[in-house]
Structures are given as C-alpha cells and as structure tokens.
Design an enzyme around this catalytic site. Structure first.
Site, PDB file in Angstrom:
ATOM      1  N   ASP A 117      14.494  -2.951   6.513  1.00  0.00           N
ATOM      2  CA  ASP A 117      13.461  -3.429   5.602  1.00  0.00           C
ATOM      3  C   ASP A 117      14.124  -3.922   4.313  1.00  0.00           C
ATOM      4  O   ASP A 117      15.243  -3.540   3.984  1.00  0.00           O
ATOM      5  CB  ASP A 117      12.493  -2.312   5.232  1.00  0.00           C
ATOM      6  N   ASP A 133      12.572  -6.771   9.567  1.00  0.00           N
ATOM      7  CA  ASP A 133      11.529  -5.772   9.796  1.00  0.00           C
ATOM      8  C   ASP A 133      10.564  -5.832   8.612  1.00  0.00           C
ATOM      9  O   ASP A 133      10.099  -6.889   8.252  1.00  0.00           O
ATOM     10  CB  ASP A 133      12.157  -4.396  10.003  1.00  0.00           C
ATOM     11  N   ASP A 142       8.120  -0.825   3.617  1.00  0.00           N
ATOM     12  CA  ASP A 142       7.462   0.141   4.493  1.00  0.00           C
ATOM     13  C   ASP A 142       7.418   1.510   3.835  1.00  0.00           C
ATOM     14  O   ASP A 142       8.355   1.912   3.132  1.00  0.00           O
ATOM     15  CB  ASP A 142       8.180   0.229   5.831  1.00  0.00           C
ATOM     16  N   ARG A 201       0.404  -6.675   9.189  1.00  0.00           N
ATOM     17  CA  ARG A 201       0.660  -5.444   8.440  1.00  0.00           C
ATOM     18  C   ARG A 201       0.463  -5.652   6.938  1.00  0.00           C
ATOM     19  O   ARG A 201       1.366  -5.487   6.144  1.00  0.00           O
ATOM     20  CB  ARG A 201       2.068  -4.907   8.726  1.00  0.00           C
TER      21      ARG A 201
END
Length: 449
Positions: A227, A266, A270, A323
């Site tokens: 990430d 990714d 997150d 997301r």
C-alpha cells in the site's frame, strides 16, 4: 489549534504555512530554518471531537517531541534515522518525534543514495518469465503456486519489504513541507499508536513481485502486497491533507498475464488488522484502483469486531475504481466526501461488508454517463447502511438529492437495511450540505503543493 478544522479555508491556510519554511539542515535534531508557523503546525494535535481518532485520549502524534527529536529529512536514509535509526526496530520506537519532509523521498534509494531497481531486489532464483511458465493455468491448474520458484518470489518480496516499507513508531508526527513526496514506498504504521501524517503526496508504491492467486475470482487474479500507507494493529491515527496516486504507472498500463491484469498496486491507505480510532480528513486519491480497505478478514476471530472505528470526512476521490471504502465490522462515519467516478474499470464505491456499520451523510457523487447509480453500493456480506443527504450528478445532468441505498435495493436482492445501528457524535464543525461539498472539497483536499 482547535480552529484548524472550523472551516475548509482555515484548514488550508494553516497547511500552506508548511510551505513557508526556508531551507533547513537535514541533520538529526536540527530545526534550523523552520518558521514558527511550521513548527506550530507540526506540533498540532488532532482537534477535539474531530472523528474517531479524537475519542478518549485523542491523537497528539509527536507534539511532545523535545528539540533533539525535531527533524527535517530529504531522503530515505534521513527518514529512517529520524524514525529511530533502524528500519526493523523503528516500529517500537515510542520516543515522541516530529519529522518534517522536504522534497522527494524514494523508497528505492540505497544506503549510498543510488537508486535500486526491481532486478536489484529479486532473489537470484526468481524471474518473471520462469514464474509465468511454471504457473500457467493450462499446465499448473487452479491451485496455489508452490515450490522453489514461488519460494524465490516470496524471498524477493521480503527483500522489497526491507527496502521500500518504512516503519513508523508510536508518538510520531510526519508532516510535509511544500512539495514533499513519498515515492515508491510504503509508510507502515503497525502496532504504533498515536501517529499523525499530514501534507504529503504518496505516489506509486508498486510491487515488483505480484503473486498469482488462481482461486481469486472466477479466473484468478494477480495480487500485490504494498500500500502507499498502511495502518495495522494501531489506534489513534490521524491522516490529513495527503494525496495518493499511481503517478505515471497506473495498473491500466500493465500487461495481461494468464488473462488477467498484472496488478502491481494494492491500497492507497488501508486500515486493517484490529486497527481502531482513525480519522482521515481532507485527503485526495486520484487514478487508483483499490483505495481503502477497512478490515482485513471476514473471520470475526481475528479480533476486528468492536474495533475499526474510522471517520472519513472532506476527502476527494477522482478516477478511482473500488473500496471507497470497503468496510468490515467497523463503525465508519463517512461524511462530506466528494467523488468523481466512472470509466470501464469502475466497480463500486461503498462496500458494505460483514458486520459493518457504515453511516454515510451529505456526500456528493458525480458519475460519468453509463454508470448505474445502483452500483455505487456493493454488498460484501453486510446487512445495513445508514445514508442521509446524498447528492448525485449523472453525466452532464443537474445534481439532485438521491438515495443510493434505494437505488441498490431496487436492483438487487436481498435488500440492505436502512439503519446501521449507531449515530456519529465525534465531528468537528458543521456538516456541510452536499452541494457545498461539491465545490469546496475538491479545492481544499490533498497535500498543499
């Protein structure tokens, strides 16, 4: 600094002060050249009541740092030194520290300042061509890759992790001076409580060695590990006025292997693995696929129930695909965010996952022609969503109030409930009407370059 969040304009004016710093020495403990404005902003704590990160003791980051732990850093080596000196053990360094970032810090910078490549980090036994030959679905089948070549890929990932993942410890503030960037690195906040990250541009944290997952989806998928920013097993974290993108390396330009895109990115940011009490404010994500995963597993035994309490407000999402966020378990307050979405790769915005409690209020969404409003919400095993005050503009049409939950329920079975079971109380300043969000948030979100 309580007034920092009283309005978007005041927030931006305060952050612009970070660009007022004159050149400063990059040596540890030096704050030469930093203006009083910059130092005051660097020592600012999260304002009272500003989202879940304000719960209880609040979030103060490195505001208590003594003069010997105020740093200005220009490169990877100086960043690691400011965080404690050893990238492996820095994640446990709880000394209060205030770190100003100047210029571009690149995760592929070697100890001597030279720029490393993916080939430099690859295990000698790994090559992509060999990997593609060994695990082609027509010969390997639909089972997880195993054997010496997969082991070599895993070792390669470990090499990249040691190089490009920068570990942050508790009681830390990292704040960018004007133009500050983190390129090709992952900022990892893991088991590190009380952290503030502000006014930074994150670009292209790519995985050199993506994994082939044959059972991910109907035909398999490539998955990457890194990430731009990751929060794990941490609480009281404030992420504010940051920008995220893939820069000039979007996944859409990657090759197709085994019939699937070779995905090298990714999450943008997150929040997983039992993290809790996080506020994400005035940040911008553009041109990225998987933006924000809140919760890492559907299995409640992982410790997530009762945690993953996150506030997202006044953030801007443009050209992003999914997301926004996807939520498991957590009570997530999503208010006054602006979205500009569309394109062939768009999938959904609000992911309602297992035992999630998403409360969405006064958000503004602009959709390109051809995108069905019923696809903004996606059910990943959840049961309910609270939605209030959403406005939608479809194509060149007139913006209007709409219920995206009603649109979802009209097109899908079973219906999602309309009550997530809680009402947010931790908010700083008034909640803006969605039409004002459409104008103000794109202007004020992101790093102030």
């Amino acid at each position: 600094m309580r007034t920092l969040r009283s309005s978007a304009a005041v927030a931006v004016l305060a952050l612009l002060a970070t660009g007022a710093a004159a050149p400063a020495a990059a040596s540890g403990g030096s704050r030469g050249g930093l203006t009083p404005w910059s130092l005051a902003l660097g020592r600012a704590a999260l304002p009272t009541g500003d989202g879940w990160a304000a719960e209880g003791t609040g979030t103060t980051g490195g505001s208590a740092a003594d003069d010997d732990h105020v740093f200005v850093v220009d490169d990877r080596a100086e960043l690691v030194a400011a965080l404690g000196g050893d990238n492996v053990t820095n994640r446990t360094n709880a000394t209060p520290k205030l770190i100003f970032v100047r210029g571009a810090v690149n995760g592929f910078e070697g100890a001597d300042g030279t720029r490393l490549s993916c080939a430099d980090l690859a295990d000698p036994a790994y090559s992509l061509s060999s990997y593609l030959t060994a695990y082609a679905p027509e010969t390997w089948g639909r089972t997880k890759p195993t054997g010496p070549l997969e082991d070599a890929r895993v070792r390669s990932v470990a090499n990249q992790t040691a190089q490009t993942q920068i570990n942050v410890g508790p009681n830390t503030t990292i704040i960018g001076l004007r133009g500050a960037r983190f390129d090709e690195l992952t900022l990892m906040i893991d088991t590190a409580d009380n952290v503030i990250v502000r006014n930074l541009t994150f670009a292209d944290s790519h995985d050199c060695f993506p994994a082939w997952s044959p059972t991910d989806g109907a035909t398999g998928n490539w998955n990457s590990q890194f990430d731009n920013l990751s929060v794990r097993r941490s609480q009281h974290v404030w992420l504010d006025h940051n920008s995220f993108s893939d820069a000039g390396n979007p996944d859409s330009t990657q090759p197709i292997y085994f019939g699937r895109p070779y995905q090298v990115h990714d999450g943008a940011m997150d929040i997983t693995h039992t993290s809790n009490l996080v506020t994400v404010s005035y940040s911008a994500v553009t041109g990225h696929d998987k933006v924000m995963l809140i919760g890492s597993t559907d299995n409640p035994s992982g410790g997530d129930p009762g945690r993953l309490k996150v506030t997202l407000h006044h953030n801007y999402f443009e050209g992003t695909y999914q997301r926004l966020p996807r939520v498991r378990f957590g009570q997530v307050d999503l208010y006054n965010n602006a979205y500009r979405l569309g394109g062939d790769d768009f999938q959904y915005a609000w992911g309602v996952g297992v035992q999630s409690a998403l409360y969405a209020e006064n958000n503004y969404i602009a959709l390109a022609d051809g995108v069905d409003p019923a696809e903004i919400v996606h059910d990943w095993g959840g049961t309910a969503l609270t939605e209030r005050g959403t406005w939608l503009r479809l194509g060149s049409g007139t913006p209007k109030p709409v219920s995206l939950l009603d649109a979802y329920n009209s097109a899908h079975d079973p219906d999602l409930g309309t009550d997530a079971g809680w009402t947010p109380t931790l908010r700083a300043g008034p909640v803006l009407p969605a039409p004002a969000v459409a104008v103000l948030v794109p202007l004020f979100a992101g790093a102030r370059l």
